[in-house]
Design a protein around this motif. Sequence first.
Motif, mmCIF file in Angstrom:
data_model
loop_
_atom_site.group_PDB
_atom_site.id
_atom_site.type_symbol
_atom_site.label_atom_id
_atom_site.label_comp_id
_atom_site.label_asym_id
_atom_site.label_seq_id
_atom_site.Cartn_x
_atom_site.Cartn_y
_atom_site.Cartn_z
ATOM 1 N N THR A 14 28.706 -0.416 49.953
ATOM 2 C CA THR A 14 29.382 -0.724 51.091
ATOM 3 C C THR A 14 29.719 0.624 51.881
ATOM 4 O O THR A 14 29.393 0.286 53.141
ATOM 5 C CB THR A 14 30.490 -1.792 50.792
ATOM 6 N N VAL A 15 30.209 1.434 51.571
ATOM 7 C CA VAL A 15 30.797 2.548 52.150
ATOM 8 C C VAL A 15 29.602 3.305 53.031
ATOM 9 O O VAL A 15 29.693 3.559 53.902
ATOM 10 C CB VAL A 15 31.558 3.678 51.320
ATOM 11 N N ARG A 16 28.357 3.380 51.759
ATOM 12 C CA ARG A 16 27.402 3.828 52.553
ATOM 13 C C ARG A 16 26.627 3.092 53.618
ATOM 14 O O ARG A 16 26.059 3.713 54.741
ATOM 15 C CB ARG A 16 26.417 4.079 51.283
ATOM 16 N N ASP A 17 26.610 1.859 53.343
ATOM 17 C CA ASP A 17 26.031 1.035 54.627
ATOM 18 C C ASP A 17 26.963 1.126 55.538
ATOM 19 O O ASP A 17 26.381 0.920 56.840
ATOM 20 C CB ASP A 17 26.152 -0.393 53.842
ATOM 21 N N VAL A 18 28.173 1.240 55.550
ATOM 22 C CA VAL A 18 28.944 1.044 56.840
ATOM 23 C C VAL A 18 28.836 2.701 57.575
ATOM 24 O O VAL A 18 28.719 2.587 58.718
ATOM 25 C CB VAL A 18 30.571 1.110 56.617
#
Length: 189
Positions: A14-18
């Motif tokens: 999720t952090v990478r996608d953000v």
Amino acid sequence: MSTPSKSSPVSYDTVRDVFLWRRKKLSLLVLLVSTATWVLLDVYQFNLITVASWAAMFAVTSLFLYGNIAREEPDLSGLEISEQTAIEAARSVRQSIEEGVRWMFHVSAERELFLFGSVVAALLLLSYVGSFWDSLSLLYIDIVVGMTVPVIYVKNEDKIKRFEGWMRMQARRLCGRYKGCQENEEQSG
């Protein structure tokens, strides 16, 4: 990467996608919240406690109105943190601190003069840059750069690698000319 745990709603994916803007709404929300926080704290000179109190009042009021208008309790099960998640987070923080302490001893005790000098120079540069901005502004700049540079790199990776190759070739050419000039001076001297 790592598999997301079922107990934690936020994963590394999720952090990478953000940061890569794959989840555009969440990325925009992070950027807007950080911008609003910076404007309130730095531009309008509000206190952090004041802004945190306002955010908490807004959350409590919203939940109160939602609960009374909809006549149902909101589902807050996603906000629970399991004991395993808390232990993993604490272990991760402890490992990071231990690695930092080991690195500091490595830099100071291994007698590698170049590494020591580069670390001291980097810290001096960081303290010089830090004297121009306060921590909040630097944090905001880091967030904005962190939200823009990765996505620019991913979208233009081929162009950046070609430019890097061109720069290396130019550097070798200039270095060759410089070495050739040095050799000619030594031969004539």
